[in-house]
Design an enzyme around this catalytic site. Structure first.
Site, mmCIF file in Angstrom:
data_model
loop_
_atom_site.group_PDB
_atom_site.id
_atom_site.type_symbol
_atom_site.label_atom_id
_atom_site.label_comp_id
_atom_site.label_asym_id
_atom_site.label_seq_id
_atom_site.Cartn_x
_atom_site.Cartn_y
_atom_site.Cartn_z
ATOM 1 N N ASP A 129 48.328 -0.616 -77.248
ATOM 2 C CA ASP A 129 48.843 -1.895 -76.741
ATOM 3 C C ASP A 129 50.332 -1.734 -76.441
ATOM 4 O O ASP A 129 51.094 -1.291 -77.308
ATOM 5 C CB ASP A 129 48.637 -2.967 -77.809
ATOM 6 N N SER A 181 47.926 -12.707 -79.159
ATOM 7 C CA SER A 181 48.789 -12.449 -78.003
ATOM 8 C C SER A 181 49.839 -13.551 -77.853
ATOM 9 O O SER A 181 50.648 -13.759 -78.744
ATOM 10 C CB SER A 181 47.921 -12.287 -76.748
ATOM 11 N N HIS A 214 45.096 -3.954 -76.395
ATOM 12 C CA HIS A 214 45.474 -5.364 -76.416
ATOM 13 C C HIS A 214 44.264 -6.224 -76.035
ATOM 14 O O HIS A 214 43.539 -5.907 -75.097
ATOM 15 C CB HIS A 214 46.620 -5.619 -75.426
#
Length: 310
Positions: free
Chosen positions: A251, A153, A281
């Site tokens: 995501d 991320s 995600h």
């Protein structure tokens, strides 16, 4: 395929976002409350907390050694958390799995967090620890082979930015870059990528939450158009290390990661883009206990072994 049923079941128990202002302290406390006790974590040969004395200052690190071998290749790992969440503890299980599956020594970086330390503090810490690892490799037990960087991320954002900074500085020791569902474009116009609309709601990370989550990092005056803030804005991607980019089907950030992979490939960078069907995600941090998703660590190992460092 649909969202994995075990993920869907857990997401259904979470309260819907209510639009209230984000409280970093409360969110960090909530994360800390979910950390596994030490006796329930994957055992390794050694796990040691240390301090990297770097050009950016003293940076806490946690060093994971998978076996009793005298030397190992190295992965420097940058945890995720929208630049203001996450810690050495919240992502301890990810670092352990990386070390165990790849056979690499993993150095997890406890970089400074926003809003207390907005851009570029965290990035500077991450880059400085990579250079520290290279310069002190002998004492770390580095075998002189791979020196990879990995992150999930916002940590994937740091991976891309560190790789670019290293290239521009003539620091050519980084052998691989591994980006798990990276946040590469901090311009949050929902029309920029189809996945921002397709996966806008109901999958854990919501498109409407991206701007407030990342505002803490940007509020120091950073510009989303700066390639060190949004690495996908970098015009010239030639000469960067081989890349593994892992994305998740459900995501909002899926398409920017995959676009970055295509651009790297077009620039002549050896690039693998791997989309995990049924995943959302954060699946590596939150759902890697599901066998279909735990294989991401084996895929990482295959990538590292396919293109050994020199």
């Amino acid at each position: 395929m649909p969202l994995h049923p075990q993920i869907a079941k857990i997401l259904a128990t979470l309260p819907a976002p209510d639009g209230s202002p984000l409280d970093p302290a409360a969110l960090r406390a909530n994360e800390a409350a979910r950390i596994l006790p030490a006796d329930q974590r994957l055992p390794l040969h050694a796990v040691v907390d240390a301090t990297a004395v770097t050009s950016a200052g003293e940076v806490p690190v946690r060093i994971y050694t998978p076996t009793d071998a005298a030397e190992h290749s190295i992965i420097v790992y940058f945890h995720g958390g929208a630049f203001f969440l996450g810690s050495l503890d919240t992502h301890d299980h990810v670092a352990r799995a990386l070390a165990s599956e790849t056979g690499h020594k993993v150095i997890s970086v406890g970089y400074r967090l926003a809003p207390e330390a907005p851009f570029p503090a965290g990035l500077e810490d991450c880059y400085a620890v990579v250079r520290w690892a290279a310069s002190t490799g002998g004492s770390l037990g580095w075998d002189g082979g791979n020196l990879a960087i990995a992150g999930d991320s916002s940590g994937g954002n740091f991976v891309a930015a560190v790789a670019a900074k290293a290239h521009d500085d003539g620091f050519h020791h980084i052998t691989h870059q591994i980006l798990y569902y990276p946040s590469l474009d901090l311009d949050f116009d929902a029309n920029r990528y189809l996945s921002l609309r397709e996966n806008a709601e109901g999958y854990g990370l919501e498109t409407a939450g991206l701007k407030p989550f990342n505002a803490f990092y940007l509020d120091g005056g950073a510009e989303p158009g700066d390639p060190l803030v949004s690495p996908i804005k970098r015009a010239d991607l030639t000469g960067l290390p081989p890349a593994l980019i892992v994305t998740a089907e459900f995501d909002p950030l899926r398409d920017e990661g995959e676009l970055y992979g295509r651009r790297l490939d077009e620039a002549g960078v050896d690039t693998t883009v791997s989309r995990y069907s049924g995943a959302n995600h954060g699946f590596i941090q939150n759902f890697s206990w599901i066998p279909e998703f735990h294989r991401v660590f084996a895929e990482t190992s295959e990538f590292l072994n396919r293109s050994p460092g020199k």
